[in-house]
Design an enzyme around this catalytic site. Structure first.
Site, PDB file in Angstrom:
ATOM      1  N   GLN A 250      10.924  -4.288  32.995  1.00  0.00           N
ATOM      2  CA  GLN A 250      11.108  -4.019  34.426  1.00  0.00           C
ATOM      3  C   GLN A 250      11.019  -5.301  35.239  1.00  0.00           C
ATOM      4  O   GLN A 250      11.808  -5.528  36.167  1.00  0.00           O
ATOM      5  CB  GLN A 250      10.048  -3.018  34.901  1.00  0.00           C
ATOM      6  CG  GLN A 250      10.392  -2.315  36.193  1.00  0.00           C
ATOM      7  CD  GLN A 250      11.552  -1.344  36.034  1.00  0.00           C
ATOM      8  OE1 GLN A 250      11.928  -0.982  34.927  1.00  0.00           O
ATOM      9  NE2 GLN A 250      12.139  -0.945  37.146  1.00  0.00           N
TER      10      GLN A 250
ATOM     11  N   PHE B 138       0.861  -1.181   0.000  1.00  0.00           N
ATOM     12  CA  PHE B 138       0.000   0.000   0.000  1.00  0.00           C
ATOM     13  C   PHE B 138       0.895   1.228   0.000  1.00  0.00           C
ATOM     14  O   PHE B 138       1.618   1.477   0.967  1.00  0.00           O
ATOM     15  CB  PHE B 138      -0.892  -0.029   1.246  1.00  0.00           C
ATOM     16  CG  PHE B 138      -1.912   1.070   1.331  1.00  0.00           C
ATOM     17  CD1 PHE B 138      -2.984   1.124   0.454  1.00  0.00           C
ATOM     18  CD2 PHE B 138      -1.827   2.039   2.321  1.00  0.00           C
ATOM     19  CE1 PHE B 138      -3.946   2.116   0.554  1.00  0.00           C
ATOM     20  CE2 PHE B 138      -2.787   3.035   2.446  1.00  0.00           C
ATOM     21  CZ  PHE B 138      -3.846   3.074   1.552  1.00  0.00           C
TER      22      PHE B 138
ATOM     23  N   ALA C  71       4.049  13.660   3.077  1.00  0.00           N
ATOM     24  CA  ALA C  71       2.663  13.246   3.333  1.00  0.00           C
ATOM     25  C   ALA C  71       2.671  11.974   4.161  1.00  0.00           C
ATOM     26  O   ALA C  71       2.905  10.884   3.643  1.00  0.00           O
ATOM     27  CB  ALA C  71       1.908  13.018   2.024  1.00  0.00           C
ATOM     28  N   GLY C  72       2.454  12.134   5.462  1.00  0.00           N
ATOM     29  CA  GLY C  72       2.348  10.984   6.352  1.00  0.00           C
ATOM     30  C   GLY C  72       1.011  11.045   7.054  1.00  0.00           C
ATOM     31  O   GLY C  72       0.003  10.523   6.570  1.00  0.00           O
TER      32      GLY C  72
ATOM     33  N   GLU D 112      -0.254   3.239  10.195  1.00  0.00           N
ATOM     34  CA  GLU D 112      -1.711   3.217   9.991  1.00  0.00           C
ATOM     35  C   GLU D 112      -2.396   4.265  10.873  1.00  0.00           C
ATOM     36  O   GLU D 112      -3.511   4.064  11.359  1.00  0.00           O
ATOM     37  CB  GLU D 112      -2.272   1.808  10.215  1.00  0.00           C
ATOM     38  CG  GLU D 112      -1.636   0.815   9.251  1.00  0.00           C
ATOM     39  CD  GLU D 112      -2.481  -0.406   8.979  1.00  0.00           C
ATOM     40  OE1 GLU D 112      -3.708  -0.328   9.060  1.00  0.00           O
ATOM     41  OE2 GLU D 112      -1.894  -1.456   8.667  1.00  0.00           O
TER      42      GLU D 112
END
Length: 379
Positions: free
Chosen positions: A333, A119, A126-127, A360
């Protein structure tokens, strides 16, 4: 759920326990998933779980897909990435918006894993702002001329088919000028860059993809001109539920490891599981994982009923991706120094899960979506 689906879950559980978990350290060290493991994933039908049965897939419902990911993702998430684009963002635009001809041409090979899909939305500029794509697709009669670059594209080197978002109308700002295209890898002008060195998930690769005067037939446009942003958002809504289920599966694995270690590791003459502060961390992990599972299943069932799940998917993705980060942190931890060295694999999971809050849709974008939907719905 059907008996057939229960058999699938049993098969996935055995495959993860017997074949994939023992390979985790090797995959991380080699930065590659063995071909035989990929072949077994194809045989299990994992590349086609979301593809309709008429095209050779398993045709699972959203709930069934999520339950499958709960089981499968008890192993290193790099394994899931090998087929994740075929199941989700790389195929669902075609499933939801493809013509009968497009579906018949591509979906059977996607379902079998013969075709790996990617995809291609993200770009250098452009994110999170998905409507700001600059890749251009200029109409030239019987084809579009595609030019531009995409960044951080999962499975790009293995993909033979890209779903590409490109701007077809320069006069319309934002998502309204964006269209979607099915772009075969073998078209002249398509090239893939070198793999990026990443913080985690070794064995799952991302690359830049470049398009230099690529002639894309008009028949390869997905949906109508200007529908690209809508297609991308619907694909991502579904993908966010998938990723949420992945996060729950990884959290379950970490909890199993923590419980086992806390019962075995001794300090001050007793198992650390007897210490209330360790118990508190274990309890918080269990409560949050259970909450995430419930959110995912509720949203998946709503989607299967045909209801709007934009807000539910964003809420699940936000909570589950943040939740698995907290679980991984507590795991380090609980394991103490052993959690920080490579021998136990906990530090690897700690690095692996960090990406879930980014791709996403970042956690910040999920919050924007949730708030927007709240105002729209008035609740």
């Amino acid at each position: 759920m059907s008996d057939t689906f229960d058999l699938l879950l049993d098969g996935v559980r055995r495959f993860v326990n017997e074949r994939l978990i023992p390979l985790e350290a090797k995959v991380s060290e080699d930065d590659a998933i063995p071909d035989e493991a990929l072949a077994e994933m194809r045989e299990l039908g994992l590349f086609g779980i979301s593809i309709p049965e008429e095209f050779g897939g398993l045709g699972l419902s959203m709930e069934e897909e999520c339950r499958t990911m709960f089981e499968f993702c008890r192993c290193s998430p790099a394994f899931r990435s090998a087929f994740g684009t075929n199941v989700g963002i790389g195929s669902q635009g075609l499933v939801m918006f493809g013509t009968p001809e497009q579906k018949a041409k591509y979906l059977p090979a996607i379902a079998s894993g013969e075709i790996v899909t990617s995809f291609a939305l993200t770009e250098p500029e452009a994110g999170s702002d998905s409507g700001a794509v600059r890749t251009k697709a200029e109409f030239r009669g019987d084809h579009y001329l595609l030019n531009g670059s995409k960044r951080y594209i999962t499975n790009a080197a293995r993909a033979s088919l890209f779903t590409v978002m490109a701007r077809t109308n320069q006069d319309v700002k934002g998502g309204g000028g964006v269209s979607s295209f099915l772009v075969p890898r073998d078209l002249p002008g398509v090239s893939v860059g070198k793999p990026e060195k990443k913080m985690g998930q070794q064995g799952a690769h991302i690359h830049d993809v470049n398009f230099d005067n690529v002639k894309v037939p008009v028949d390869n446009r997905l949906g109508e001109e200007g529908q690209g942003f809508r297609i991308a958002m619907q694909v991502l809504d579904r993908g966010r539920l998938h990723i949420s289920a992945v996060c729950v599966g990884v959290a379950e694995r970490l909890i199993e490891e923590c419980v086992r270690y806390a019962a075995e590791r001794k300090q001050f003459g007793q198992a650390i599981a007897s210490f209330q502060m360790i118990q508190a961390m274990l309890a918080d992990c269990r409560a949050e994982a259970n909450a995430g599972r419930a959110m995912v299943l509720e949203a998946a069932r709503k989607r299967d009923r045909g209801e709007d799940v934009v807000m539910d998917a964003a809420a699940a993705k936000l909570f589950c991706s943040e939740m698995v980060g907290r679980v991984a942190d507590r795991a380090v931890q609980i394991f103490g120094g052993s959690g920080y060295v490579a021998d136990y694999g906990i530090e690897r999971f700690y690095r692996d899960v960090r990406i879930f809050r980014l791709y996403e849709g970042t956690s910040e974008i999920q919050r924007v979506i949730i708030a927007r939907e709240m105002m729209k719905q008035g609740k």
